[in-house]
Design an enzyme around this catalytic site. Structure first.
Site: not given
Length: 245
Positions: A9, A12, A61, A88, A140, A154, A156, A158
């Site tokens: 990733g 960006r 992917d 990332n 996170s 999300y 869960a 992380k």
């Protein structure tokens, strides 16, 4: 010979800043991405021109095992080594609970949790051959104690990534260090559509009274991957400006 880092990733947000941070420290960089060839090629040209390092683009992917295998093979064929992996890549699909769908929940887990597992698994045999190799997973604070029901999928993923980090640190010891960074709010494309009033309320909870800039997260990621952190392993480092819910 330069060290080689893989950033998933990497075109960006935090990933882009990680790419530039490693490049300015004389790493050759592998930029993994899944969308937007133009953005990827422009970033490659920028990094190569400014920092005079080698850049390899790998469109894959990370939730697809065969694509991950092929990506690692291409990296080794190109550089004959791999020193560091930054897991990332991540996605979020925030909705009300009533609008949550199994397909979206599963996709988030596939990218945010299964992806780092696959990349780490197939990179390990090459990483362990190098001096002070490491993996840094970008989790996170949502995976620790910053809870938002609209992002429960999300969150869960992380939380799972934090658990994966600790398990991989044990599994890969003593050959490869595995750590995680847990950012709080960051000024990225993922958060640019947030309501202004919501941002103001969240800033009040942060001791520094602002969201992080991506490079502030990238600096911590680079530290954990560097020789300066050679005795740090299995740790989760919060980078949230002092968030107090």
């Amino acid at each position: 010979m330069n060290k080689v880092v893989l950033v998933t990733g990497g075109t960006r947000g935090i990933g882009k800043s990680v790419v530039e941070t490693f490049a300015k420290n004389n790493y050759d960089v592998v930029i993994n991405y899944i969308n937007s060839d133009e953005i990827a090629y422009n970033l490659k040209e920028y990094i190569e021109t400014k920092y005079k390092v080698k850049v390899l683009l790998t469109k894959a992917d990370i939730s697809d095992e065969e694509q991950v295998k092929e990506m690692i093979n291409i990296i080794i064929k190109t550089f004959n080594k791999l020193d560091c992996v930054i897991n990332n890549a991540g996605i979020a699909i925030d909705t009300t609970f009533e609008m949550k769908k199994k397909e979206n929940f599963r996709r988030i887990l596939d990218v945010n949790l299964i992806g780092p597992f696959l990349v780490s698994k197939y990179a390990y045999e090459h990483l362990k051959k190098e001096d002070n190799p490491s993996i840094v997973n970008v989790s996170s604070t949502n995976g620790i104690d910053t809870i938002y029901p609209e992002s429960m999928d999300y969150d869960a993923s992380k939380a799972g990534l934090i658990s994966l980090t600790k398990n991989l640190a044990i599994e890969f010891a003593p050959n490869v260090r595995v750590n995680s960074v847990a950012p709080g709010w960051v000024n990225t494309d993922m958060n640019k559509e947030l309501d202004k009033d919501f941002i103001k309320e969240e800033n009040k909870k942060i001791l520094l009274n602002r969201f992080a800039n991506p490079e502030e997260i990238a600096n911590v990621i680079y530290f954990l991957a560097s020789d300066s952190a050679s005795y740090i392993n299995g740790e989760i480092i919060r980078v949230d400006g002092g968030f107090k819910a």
